[in-house]
Each structure stands twice: as C-alpha cells, then as structure tokens.
Design an enzyme around this catalytic site. Sequence first.
Site, short mmCIF file in Angstrom:
data_model
loop_
_atom_site.label_atom_id
_atom_site.label_comp_id
_atom_site.label_asym_id
_atom_site.label_seq_id
_atom_site.Cartn_x
_atom_site.Cartn_y
_atom_site.Cartn_z
N ASP A 12 0.86 -1.19 0.00
CA ASP A 12 0.00 0.00 0.00
C ASP A 12 0.89 1.24 0.00
O ASP A 12 1.78 1.37 0.84
CB ASP A 12 -0.92 -0.01 1.23
CG ASP A 12 -1.94 1.12 1.18
OD1 ASP A 12 -3.11 0.84 0.86
OD2 ASP A 12 -1.57 2.27 1.45
N ASP A 110 -3.93 2.36 -5.08
CA ASP A 110 -2.55 2.38 -4.58
C ASP A 110 -2.18 1.12 -3.81
O ASP A 110 -1.26 1.14 -3.00
CB ASP A 110 -2.32 3.63 -3.70
CG ASP A 110 -2.93 3.48 -2.32
OD1 ASP A 110 -3.95 2.78 -2.19
OD2 ASP A 110 -2.39 4.09 -1.38
N GLU A 111 -2.91 0.02 -4.04
CA GLU A 111 -2.57 -1.17 -3.27
C GLU A 111 -2.79 -2.45 -4.07
O GLU A 111 -3.56 -2.48 -5.03
CB GLU A 111 -3.36 -1.21 -1.97
CG GLU A 111 -4.85 -1.27 -2.14
CD GLU A 111 -5.56 -1.00 -0.83
OE1 GLU A 111 -5.75 -1.95 -0.05
OE2 GLU A 111 -5.94 0.16 -0.59
N1 DCP Z 1 -8.84 8.40 -1.33
C1 DCP Z 1 -9.92 9.25 -1.54
N2 DCP Z 1 -10.95 9.31 -0.63
C2 DCP Z 1 -10.91 8.53 0.49
C3 DCP Z 1 -9.84 7.65 0.71
C4 DCP Z 1 -8.80 7.61 -0.22
O1 DCP Z 1 -9.95 9.94 -2.55
N3 DCP Z 1 -11.91 8.61 1.40
C5 DCP Z 1 -7.73 8.38 -2.31
C6 DCP Z 1 -6.62 9.31 -1.88
C7 DCP Z 1 -5.56 8.41 -1.35
C8 DCP Z 1 -5.76 7.13 -2.13
O2 DCP Z 1 -7.17 7.08 -2.43
O3 DCP Z 1 -4.24 8.95 -1.52
C9 DCP Z 1 -5.31 5.90 -1.39
O4 DCP Z 1 -6.09 5.75 -0.21
P1 DCP Z 1 -5.48 5.17 1.13
O5 DCP Z 1 -6.64 4.81 1.99
O6 DCP Z 1 -4.49 4.11 0.83
O7 DCP Z 1 -4.78 6.42 1.83
P2 DCP Z 1 -3.41 7.13 1.55
O8 DCP Z 1 -2.56 6.38 0.57
O9 DCP Z 1 -3.66 8.54 1.18
O10 DCP Z 1 -2.73 7.11 2.99
P3 DCP Z 1 -2.02 5.91 3.79
O11 DCP Z 1 -0.58 6.30 3.88
O12 DCP Z 1 -2.69 5.90 5.11
O13 DCP Z 1 -2.24 4.66 3.00
CA CA Z 2 -2.23 4.17 0.79
CA CA Z 3 -4.89 2.06 -0.14
#
Ligand code: DCP
Ligand code: CA
Ligand code: CA
Length: 357
Positions: A12, A110-111
């Site tokens: 991730d 992203d995962e």
């Molecule tokens: N995303 C979004 N709305 C949400 C959750 C996520 O648009 N409610 C988008 C933005 C994030 C991406 O999806 O960058 C990936 O979500 P993640 O839950 O993996 O969160 P992040 O990668 O941003 O943070 P982390 O480092 O906690 O994985």
């Molecule tokens: Ca992420």
């Molecule tokens: Ca993710």
Amino acid sequence: MSESQRIIFHLDMDHFYTAVEERERPEIKGKPVIVGADPKGGKGRGVVATSNYVARKAGVRSGLPISHAWRLCPEAVYLPPNFSLYIKVSDEIMTIARNYANKFEQWGIDEAFLDVSSKVNGYVEAEDLARQIKSEIKEKEGLTASIGVGPNKLVAKVASDFQKPDGLTVVRDEEVEVFLAPLSVRKLLWVGRKTEVKLKELGVNTIGDLAAYDASTLTSMFGVMGWQMHLLARGIDKSEVEERVGVKSVSHETTFEEDTADSNAILQALNELCVEVQKETENQHLLFKTVTLKIRFEHFETHTKSKTLPFLTNRLYDLQKNAKEMLLPYLHEDRKVRLVGVRVSSLVSTEKQKILL
Ligand code: DCP
Ligand code: CA
Ligand code: CA
C-alpha cells in the site's frame, strides 16, 4: 497447497495522492498538503481525498469536509486532484510489483496483493523480497510504500497498515493470533462502523475479544457475516490472490454496408457510436480521459488516433467533439471509408476510488 505454506504480501502506497504531488513539487515538501475539494477560504464544499502526514498531525484525514480541514489547518497547501497523473503513477507501480509475484491482484488505486509462495523459501527470504520491491519503487518512482507479509490476505493487509509510512511488517503463521489480538475490530476488512457499534455493546472491542467470543452467538446476531468475522478474528482467511480483469476501455465500431466517402454519413455514424460508448460508461459509473478514433479505409488501411483530455469526463459533448476533431482530417471525397470506431480509456470509477486501468 495448504494454508500454512502460503506467503502473501499486501503493498500500500503511503499518503498516495499527496506523495505524488510532493514529488512533482519539491517546494511543498515538509508543509501540510491536502488534496481534495477547493476550500474556498473555508466556504468550500466537498471533502479531503487525502492529506500528507504533516496535515494528519493537525487532524486532517480522508473524507473530512474540506471546510473542516480549513479550520484545522488553514496554512496547508490545498491542491485539486490530478487523477490522470495518479493513474499513470499507479500503473507504473503495479507494473513493478506484478513482476515479483506468482499471482497479483490490484486492490484499489494504490494497493495490491501478491502471492509470492513459490518465489521465496520462508519468511527471511520473503522479507528480503519485500525490501527489494520497496526499494525498486523508491528508486524508480521516488515514492515510499508499506508492505505487510503474512500467511494470508487478511493478515498481510492488516500488517501493511501497521507501521506506516515506509513500513515493513512480517507476521509469521505462529505470530498471527498475538499480532491481531490487541488491534481494534475495525481493522478487520468487513467490519463497518455499524457492526463495530454492535460489537462494542457486547463488550467486544479488540480482535482478541472477537476471537474469544462464542461463534454461534455471533452467527445468530450477524448471520453468515458473524461466522466470517469470527474466522477472520482468528486470522483464518483462505481467499486466493486473484488476478481480476477490470474494464480497461469501452469501445464501439461500425462497418458500413458499403464503403463510403460521404462525410455526412460518416460523421453521423461516429456520433451514434459516441452515444453508445457514453451510455455504457454512464451505466458502469465510469469517467474517461482518453478518446481514440479508429478509421479503416477500403483495402483495410487502418489508422487510430488518440487524444487525452485535460480532465475526466463522461459527457457526450466532450466525446463527440473530440472524436469529430480527430476524424475530420481523414475525410476526403476520393477516399472511401469501410469502418469507424470510438474507444474511451483511462477510466476511473465514480463509485469508489477504485481504478480500472
Ligand atoms: N482516497 C480518496 N478518498 C478517500 C480515501 C482515499 O480519494 N476517502 C484516495 C486518496 C488516497 C488514495 O485514495 O491517496 C489511497 O487511499 P489510502 O486509503 O491508501 O490512503 P493514503 O494512501 O492517502 O494514505 P495511507 O498512507 O494511510 O495509506
Ligand atoms: Ca495508501
Ligand atoms: Ca490504499
């Protein structure tokens, strides 16, 4: 293959959208960064897509109303999402990671899950492999990823979230129960907020509480899900890493009854194809960014031309206008056309932040 022999990774990316933005704009590094709706000085509507770890310290998280984020962190750098860039980077990361796996399953933008069971011999080699993947992504993309390693998808997924950012957490078969026990039941993939509240009422807060709870009571309260939750709480998950074929593009084409050089007829056929393509994307809740025109002349000479728009759309007008612009230079009185086609790609689902490459 028995359950205990599998080794699964969950990868991730860390604060994905903001990490990509920081990479593109080194000058904002170290500042709080928020990608999402326009805050409009605190009056904006819409929500935070994500925030970097500096902004998270101020309490700004995904899903928070942007007006609330503004109150918590007015000094942050606020950026609108650049989906096409995130899709491109995601695609590159998936290409890197896929190479390391026997079986690969992308799970969101992203995962991904990787089954590496026959690539490695035991957890020491698995940890080395996970490091290699992280460093190749760092080197090629300038981004950090967190990886969880475990005997199944559930454990790997919980482990990837355990030490973020830039984390690597390995949970061996015999460590699963101890690893999961103190964590909140919320960490289990299918436990939503409502279920969490009900479990709390039963005095079940941690995964360990859930594992120790009577399975038949859970089944009578939650049905099949109760039984499944109980299995997950004990770290049991037999689901396979499955390569899923998502929709990559939507296209329609038509071959004329007779080859024709009549530009009105060709343009009308093109417009109708656009209507069909647009309907289908709308039905599937997709936005597109790339439009491709295909034209085949008599004697099968075939050309394609693509255009990537500066925005995601599902509007018929955008599709028809761009398809027409690409078609016009091909039309000549003395060149008979056999077939025209329209395709849209670079798709994003509007239902989830899920990507269909
Ligand atoms: N995303 C979004 N709305 C949400 C959750 C996520 O648009 N409610 C988008 C933005 C994030 C991406 O999806 O960058 C990936 O979500 P993640 O839950 O993996 O969160 P992040 O990668 O941003 O943070 P982390 O480092 O906690 O994985
Ligand atoms: Ca992420
Ligand atoms: Ca993710």
